[in-house]
Motif scaffolding. Sequence first.
Motif, short mmCIF file in Angstrom:
data_model
loop_
_atom_site.label_atom_id
_atom_site.label_comp_id
_atom_site.label_asym_id
_atom_site.label_seq_id
_atom_site.Cartn_x
_atom_site.Cartn_y
_atom_site.Cartn_z
N GLU A 1 0.80 -10.08 9.55
CA GLU A 1 0.95 -10.67 8.22
C GLU A 1 0.07 -11.91 8.08
O GLU A 1 -0.57 -12.13 7.03
N ARG B 1 -1.42 -0.77 7.22
CA ARG B 1 -0.96 -1.41 5.99
C ARG B 1 -1.68 -2.72 5.72
O ARG B 1 -1.77 -3.17 4.58
N THR B 2 -2.20 -3.39 6.76
CA THR B 2 -2.90 -4.66 6.54
C THR B 2 -4.21 -4.47 5.80
O THR B 2 -4.72 -5.40 5.17
N ARG C 1 1.98 0.01 10.47
CA ARG C 1 1.94 -1.41 10.14
C ARG C 1 0.55 -2.00 10.26
O ARG C 1 0.17 -2.88 9.48
N TYR D 1 5.24 4.08 14.39
CA TYR D 1 5.74 2.80 13.87
C TYR D 1 4.62 1.77 13.78
O TYR D 1 4.39 1.17 12.72
N ILE D 2 3.93 1.52 14.89
CA ILE D 2 2.98 0.41 14.90
C ILE D 2 1.68 0.76 14.18
O ILE D 2 1.07 -0.09 13.52
N GLU E 1 4.30 -8.16 14.32
CA GLU E 1 4.27 -7.90 12.89
C GLU E 1 3.98 -9.19 12.11
O GLU E 1 3.25 -9.18 11.11
#
Length: 331
Positions: A60, A100-101, A97, A93-94, A56
């Motif tokens: 980011e 979302r980037t 994420r 879950y993954i 994660e």
Amino acid sequence: MSIQTERRSFEMIVDAERFRTDKGPWFGKLPEQLGRDYSFAVMGDRCGMSIDGVFEQGLEVLRDMKPDFVLFVGDLIEGYWRDPASAHEEWDYIDARIERTGLPFFQTIGNHDFGTQAMADVWSERKGHEYYAFRTGDSLFLIVNTEDPFEELSDEFIGMIKRATEGVKREPDRASEHLKAFYDEIVAGLSPEQLKQMGQITLAIGERQLAFFEKVLADNADAKITFISMHRPGWKAEDASFAKLEKLLEGREYAIFSGHLHSMEYTKRDNRRYIQLGRTGASPHGNGRGDENLMLWVTVTDGKPSFRVLHLDGIGDIEQYPPTAHHHDKE
């Protein structure tokens, strides 16, 4: 077999007869302005036995650095589930994420993603294509499935994987100890011949997949460079299917990215580069610099690539640097 293509700012190439689906193991699409000069990141294994938060953090960092796209070399989830519900929970879950980037993100199948029939069925349901290709400008990308077919593990062996995974999740600072206990448990039940085989790299690339890539390569003979993403490092295996793939690549400049062994390695042979990614969140298999959490940054300039390794273990948040009083001694 037919190959379906979509030529816009880039060309997406899939085996449309084998995989009759509009789903794919990718997020987003390449930028409209992408040309001969561009950059992309390659992320290593998130699993097995992931350390919470590391992958994660990598996402980011990449969101801030804004590569044109991201390649992932396989093992996004712990997997090896017999029940689909647990697999869906991990993917939910993954995937959320990654999406979302906002970065285009291209996945490769790893053994953890695809290691049981339930896992393969969930992949088919959620992601559709098991292998594919795309082209941008003079660059061709092949995304290879080295689990075609996947290796069927016993319930006993999967149980050992699950116990070690839970141990790492519970005590991430003792990941190396849990891994050692896992390997010791494996070794205790093996014969001398099995121990010898244990160190060998195996993979499988099916004939239909090879035929697909043969046609892709023939149709893109003018590509100046070819990048290949595969989970298992085929150049370390005595495998006829990988040898055939390299025969198809003969005469081209190419670079192969792999994962699986959680340690960064780079080999250059003439016009070929073999790059084994280190881990991006998975547990370490050693304690050298190549065993740290890292990602690869690739810059392509006028069709020529350069490579930089980004070590996540050396990247910190700004909040970790509060002001302190500094005193200078008088000379």
